[in-house]
Design a protein around this motif. Sequence first.
Motif, PDB file in Angstrom:
ATOM      1  N   ILE A 178     -82.563 -60.281  72.737  1.00  0.00           N
ATOM      2  CA  ILE A 178     -81.630 -61.109  73.504  1.00  0.00           C
ATOM      3  C   ILE A 178     -82.306 -61.410  74.839  1.00  0.00           C
ATOM      4  CG2 ILE A 178     -79.344 -61.302  74.536  1.00  0.00           C
ATOM      5  CD1 ILE A 178     -79.282 -61.098  71.455  1.00  0.00           C
ATOM      6  N   ASP A 179     -82.657 -62.667  75.035  1.00  0.00           N
ATOM      7  CA  ASP A 179     -83.340 -63.095  76.257  1.00  0.00           C
ATOM      8  C   ASP A 179     -82.377 -63.868  77.146  1.00  0.00           C
ATOM      9  OD1 ASP A 179     -85.687 -62.010  75.325  1.00  0.00           O
ATOM     10  OD2 ASP A 179     -86.613 -63.919  74.805  1.00  0.00           O
ATOM     11  N   THR A 180     -82.470 -63.596  78.436  1.00  0.00           N
ATOM     12  CA  THR A 180     -81.697 -64.314  79.436  1.00  0.00           C
ATOM     13  C   THR A 180     -82.681 -65.015  80.358  1.00  0.00           C
ATOM     14  OG1 THR A 180     -79.997 -62.622  79.320  1.00  0.00           O
ATOM     15  CG2 THR A 180     -79.943 -64.074  81.230  1.00  0.00           C
ATOM     16  N   PHE A 181     -82.447 -66.288  80.613  1.00  0.00           N
ATOM     17  CA  PHE A 181     -83.331 -67.095  81.447  1.00  0.00           C
ATOM     18  C   PHE A 181     -82.573 -67.633  82.656  1.00  0.00           C
ATOM     19  CE2 PHE A 181     -84.759 -67.507  77.058  1.00  0.00           C
ATOM     20  CZ  PHE A 181     -86.101 -67.208  77.162  1.00  0.00           C
ATOM     21  N   SER A 182     -83.235 -67.612  83.800  1.00  0.00           N
ATOM     22  CA  SER A 182     -82.677 -68.205  85.009  1.00  0.00           C
ATOM     23  C   SER A 182     -83.762 -69.014  85.695  1.00  0.00           C
ATOM     24  CB  SER A 182     -82.146 -67.132  85.941  1.00  0.00           C
ATOM     25  OG  SER A 182     -81.612 -67.718  87.108  1.00  0.00           O
ATOM     26  N   PRO A 183     -83.531 -70.302  85.921  1.00  0.00           N
ATOM     27  CA  PRO A 183     -82.400 -71.085  85.444  1.00  0.00           C
ATOM     28  C   PRO A 183     -82.502 -71.353  83.935  1.00  0.00           C
ATOM     29  CG  PRO A 183     -83.968 -72.554  86.499  1.00  0.00           C
ATOM     30  CD  PRO A 183     -84.492 -71.142  86.669  1.00  0.00           C
ATOM     31  N   ARG A 184     -81.561 -72.128  83.416  1.00  0.00           N
ATOM     32  CA  ARG A 184     -81.498 -72.485  82.005  1.00  0.00           C
ATOM     33  C   ARG A 184     -82.814 -73.123  81.540  1.00  0.00           C
ATOM     34  NH1 ARG A 184     -77.105 -76.799  81.269  1.00  0.00           N
ATOM     35  NH2 ARG A 184     -78.530 -78.051  82.502  1.00  0.00           N
ATOM     36  N   ARG A 185     -83.186 -72.870  80.291  1.00  0.00           N
ATOM     37  CA  ARG A 185     -84.332 -73.536  79.660  1.00  0.00           C
ATOM     38  C   ARG A 185     -83.849 -74.806  78.969  1.00  0.00           C
ATOM     39  NH1 ARG A 185     -89.142 -70.234  77.341  1.00  0.00           N
ATOM     40  NH2 ARG A 185     -89.571 -72.373  76.756  1.00  0.00           N
ATOM     41  N   ASP A 186     -84.015 -75.916  79.638  1.00  0.00           N
ATOM     42  CA  ASP A 186     -83.550 -77.187  79.081  1.00  0.00           C
ATOM     43  C   ASP A 186     -84.266 -77.537  77.785  1.00  0.00           C
ATOM     44  OD1 ASP A 186     -81.667 -77.533  81.096  1.00  0.00           O
ATOM     45  OD2 ASP A 186     -83.049 -78.702  82.358  1.00  0.00           O
TER      46      ASP A 186
ATOM     47  N   HIS B  73     -89.186 -69.885  84.530  1.00  0.00           N
ATOM     48  CA  HIS B  73     -87.921 -69.154  84.506  1.00  0.00           C
ATOM     49  C   HIS B  73     -88.156 -67.646  84.613  1.00  0.00           C
ATOM     50  CE1 HIS B  73     -87.902 -72.782  82.079  1.00  0.00           C
ATOM     51  NE2 HIS B  73     -86.708 -73.008  82.592  1.00  0.00           N
ATOM     52  N   VAL B  74     -87.291 -66.936  85.321  1.00  0.00           N
ATOM     53  CA  VAL B  74     -87.253 -65.484  85.250  1.00  0.00           C
ATOM     54  C   VAL B  74     -86.587 -65.151  83.921  1.00  0.00           C
ATOM     55  CG1 VAL B  74     -86.291 -63.374  86.255  1.00  0.00           C
ATOM     56  CG2 VAL B  74     -87.112 -65.203  87.737  1.00  0.00           C
ATOM     57  N   GLN B  75     -87.130 -64.168  83.207  1.00  0.00           N
ATOM     58  CA  GLN B  75     -86.611 -63.806  81.890  1.00  0.00           C
ATOM     59  C   GLN B  75     -86.308 -62.318  81.841  1.00  0.00           C
ATOM     60  OE1 GLN B  75     -89.028 -65.117  78.590  1.00  0.00           O
ATOM     61  NE2 GLN B  75     -88.454 -63.355  77.344  1.00  0.00           N
TER      62      GLN B  75
ATOM     63  N   ARG C  68     -84.126 -68.880  66.419  1.00  0.00           N
ATOM     64  CA  ARG C  68     -83.631 -68.879  67.797  1.00  0.00           C
ATOM     65  C   ARG C  68     -82.238 -69.486  67.831  1.00  0.00           C
ATOM     66  NH1 ARG C  68     -87.095 -72.598  70.615  1.00  0.00           N
ATOM     67  NH2 ARG C  68     -85.561 -74.215  70.201  1.00  0.00           N
ATOM     68  N   GLN C  69     -81.344 -68.852  68.625  1.00  0.00           N
ATOM     69  CA  GLN C  69     -80.003 -69.404  68.804  1.00  0.00           C
ATOM     70  C   GLN C  69     -79.561 -69.214  70.246  1.00  0.00           C
ATOM     71  OE1 GLN C  69     -76.793 -67.549  66.611  1.00  0.00           O
ATOM     72  NE2 GLN C  69     -75.559 -69.416  66.729  1.00  0.00           N
ATOM     73  N   VAL C  70     -79.243 -70.316  70.903  1.00  0.00           N
ATOM     74  CA  VAL C  70     -78.637 -70.235  72.226  1.00  0.00           C
ATOM     75  C   VAL C  70     -77.247 -69.633  72.038  1.00  0.00           C
ATOM     76  CG1 VAL C  70     -77.747 -71.588  74.172  1.00  0.00           C
ATOM     77  CG2 VAL C  70     -79.940 -72.203  73.134  1.00  0.00           C
ATOM     78  N   LEU C  71     -76.929 -68.622  72.823  1.00  0.00           N
ATOM     79  CA  LEU C  71     -75.618 -67.969  72.732  1.00  0.00           C
ATOM     80  C   LEU C  71     -74.654 -68.508  73.783  1.00  0.00           C
ATOM     81  CD1 LEU C  71     -76.783 -64.297  72.106  1.00  0.00           C
ATOM     82  CD2 LEU C  71     -76.146 -66.051  70.416  1.00  0.00           C
ATOM     83  N   SER C  72     -75.169 -68.764  74.989  1.00  0.00           N
ATOM     84  CA  SER C  72     -74.363 -69.361  76.057  1.00  0.00           C
ATOM     85  C   SER C  72     -75.306 -69.907  77.110  1.00  0.00           C
ATOM     86  CB  SER C  72     -73.395 -68.337  76.669  1.00  0.00           C
ATOM     87  OG  SER C  72     -74.102 -67.254  77.227  1.00  0.00           O
ATOM     88  N   GLN C  73     -74.799 -70.849  77.914  1.00  0.00           N
ATOM     89  CA  GLN C  73     -75.655 -71.442  78.934  1.00  0.00           C
ATOM     90  C   GLN C  73     -74.847 -72.257  79.938  1.00  0.00           C
ATOM     91  OE1 GLN C  73     -76.503 -74.916  79.380  1.00  0.00           O
ATOM     92  NE2 GLN C  73     -75.092 -75.618  77.799  1.00  0.00           N
ATOM     93  N   ASN C  74     -75.407 -72.348  81.132  1.00  0.00           N
ATOM     94  CA  ASN C  74     -75.022 -73.348  82.119  1.00  0.00           C
ATOM     95  C   ASN C  74     -76.299 -73.662  82.896  1.00  0.00           C
ATOM     96  OD1 ASN C  74     -75.355 -71.499  84.248  1.00  0.00           O
ATOM     97  ND2 ASN C  74     -73.178 -71.110  84.463  1.00  0.00           N
TER      98      ASN C  74
ATOM     99  N   ALA D 218     -77.530 -72.611  85.621  1.00  0.00           N
ATOM    100  CA  ALA D 218     -78.176 -71.485  86.305  1.00  0.00           C
ATOM    101  C   ALA D 218     -78.639 -70.373  85.367  1.00  0.00           C
ATOM    102  CB  ALA D 218     -77.215 -70.895  87.341  1.00  0.00           C
ATOM    103  N   LEU D 219     -78.113 -70.316  84.134  1.00  0.00           N
ATOM    104  CA  LEU D 219     -78.343 -69.153  83.279  1.00  0.00           C
ATOM    105  C   LEU D 219     -78.256 -69.544  81.812  1.00  0.00           C
ATOM    106  CD1 LEU D 219     -78.586 -65.977  83.386  1.00  0.00           C
ATOM    107  CD2 LEU D 219     -76.107 -65.952  83.131  1.00  0.00           C
ATOM    108  N   MET D 220     -79.101 -68.909  80.979  1.00  0.00           N
ATOM    109  CA  MET D 220     -79.051 -69.141  79.536  1.00  0.00           C
ATOM    110  C   MET D 220     -79.290 -67.817  78.817  1.00  0.00           C
ATOM    111  SD  MET D 220     -81.476 -71.640  77.220  1.00  0.00           S
ATOM    112  CE  MET D 220     -80.436 -73.097  77.174  1.00  0.00           C
ATOM    113  N   VAL D 221     -78.509 -67.552  77.764  1.00  0.00           N
ATOM    114  CA  VAL D 221     -78.667 -66.363  76.930  1.00  0.00           C
ATOM    115  C   VAL D 221     -79.029 -66.836  75.522  1.00  0.00           C
ATOM    116  CG1 VAL D 221     -77.570 -64.266  76.053  1.00  0.00           C
ATOM    117  CG2 VAL D 221     -76.942 -65.148  78.319  1.00  0.00           C
ATOM    118  N   VAL D 222     -80.126 -66.261  74.972  1.00  0.00           N
ATOM    119  CA  VAL D 222     -80.674 -66.720  73.699  1.00  0.00           C
ATOM    120  C   VAL D 222     -81.006 -65.526  72.811  1.00  0.00           C
ATOM    121  CG1 VAL D 222     -82.528 -68.057  72.616  1.00  0.00           C
ATOM    122  CG2 VAL D 222     -81.702 -68.708  74.880  1.00  0.00           C
TER     123      VAL D 222
END
Length: 105
Positions: free
Chosen positions: A94-102, A47-49, A17-23, A25-29
């Motif tokens: 490629i998974d996107t999560f909203s909000p971010r998965r802390d 999270h919505v995925q 697993r690698q986080v690609l970007s995040q803030n 409200a949003l995370m891309v993994v």
Amino acid sequence: MFLKSYPEVDADPGIRRQVLSQNEALMVVAFRFQEVGAEGKLHSHPHVQSTYVESGRFRFSVGGEAFDVGTGDSFVIPSGATHGCVCLEPGTLIDTFSPRRDDFL
């Protein structure tokens, strides 16, 4: 700073697993499945995925419904839905999560 690198880590056997970007409200993994049979175990989260199949083939279960996906397919998993997958052909999701998965930081 807008650009940041995150390490690739072991997620489950045969899966990196690698986080690609995040803030907040949003995370891309990226989830890299390295072998047939590697399994993203059934789980749920608030999270919505959104999942995009960059490469490979996978059998998903979402809310008790099973379906196969391959390169170029995408779908949304609602908040709270129990889901998981099994790798049928090695590849990357490629998974996107909203909000971010802390828990991934």
